[in-house]
Write a protein that holds these residues in place. Structure first.
Motif, mmCIF file in Angstrom:
data_model
loop_
_atom_site.group_PDB
_atom_site.id
_atom_site.type_symbol
_atom_site.label_atom_id
_atom_site.label_comp_id
_atom_site.label_asym_id
_atom_site.label_seq_id
_atom_site.Cartn_x
_atom_site.Cartn_y
_atom_site.Cartn_z
ATOM 1 N N GLU A 110 0.817 -1.211 0.000
ATOM 2 C CA GLU A 110 0.000 0.000 0.000
ATOM 3 C C GLU A 110 0.854 1.265 0.000
ATOM 4 O O GLU A 110 0.391 2.330 -0.411
ATOM 5 C CB GLU A 110 -0.914 0.005 1.224
ATOM 6 N N VAL A 111 2.069 1.151 0.483
ATOM 7 C CA VAL A 111 2.959 2.306 0.558
ATOM 8 C C VAL A 111 4.334 1.874 0.076
ATOM 9 O O VAL A 111 4.843 0.837 0.518
ATOM 10 C CB VAL A 111 3.063 2.855 2.000
ATOM 11 N N TRP A 112 4.907 2.667 -0.811
ATOM 12 C CA TRP A 112 6.263 2.442 -1.305
ATOM 13 C C TRP A 112 7.109 3.681 -1.049
ATOM 14 O O TRP A 112 6.612 4.806 -1.113
ATOM 15 C CB TRP A 112 6.247 2.209 -2.811
ATOM 16 N N GLY A 113 8.376 3.446 -0.795
ATOM 17 C CA GLY A 113 9.311 4.555 -0.769
ATOM 18 C C GLY A 113 9.739 4.910 -2.179
ATOM 19 O O GLY A 113 9.388 4.228 -3.149
ATOM 20 N N GLN A 114 10.525 5.964 -2.290
ATOM 21 C CA GLN A 114 10.956 6.452 -3.605
ATOM 22 C C GLN A 114 12.177 5.713 -4.124
ATOM 23 O O GLN A 114 12.522 5.818 -5.305
ATOM 24 C CB GLN A 114 11.267 7.963 -3.523
#
Length: 122
Positions: A110-114
């Protein structure tokens, strides 16, 4: 805003070490599984390691054994990837992601870093 921010990448010589950080904001990192993935130039993204909400560790790939470890510091809301004995084949962009459990496929993150670039070269 839910966010993961990686840091710690850079240029390192073969045999060297790096520690990547994955700082979470907008949610409590300790309530979720946090996984590290990497993507080398021209290759598909692949799993590295995952740490569950309970601290159980899942190894996604053979190349990790004996060289990479994953940990987290709930007080800092941050997860880490310690990489030792680095090889040129470890050159990739490294990403952290939030999963429900480590067995979930990365498409469910649901959440990814760059991402943070790691380059292993002499």
């Amino acid at each position: 805003q839910l966010q993961l921010v990686e840091s710690g990448g850079g240029l390192v010589q073969p045999g060297g070490s790096l520690r990547l950080s994955c700082a979470a904001s907008g949610f409590t990192l300790d309530y979720y599984a946090i996984a590290w993935f990497r993507q080398a130039p021209g290759k598909e993204r692949e799993g590295v390691l995952c740490i569950s909400a309970y601290g159980d560790i899942t190894n996604y790939a053979d190349f990790v054994k004996g060289r990479f470890t994953i940990s987290k510091d709930p007080a800092k809301n941050t997860a880490y990837l310690q990489m030792n004995s680095l090889k040129p084949d470890d050159t990739a962009v490294y990403y952290c992601a939030r999963l429900g459990v480590c067995s979930e496929h990365m498409r469910k993150a649901e959440v990814w870093g760059q991402g943070t670039l790691v380059t292993v070269s002499s």
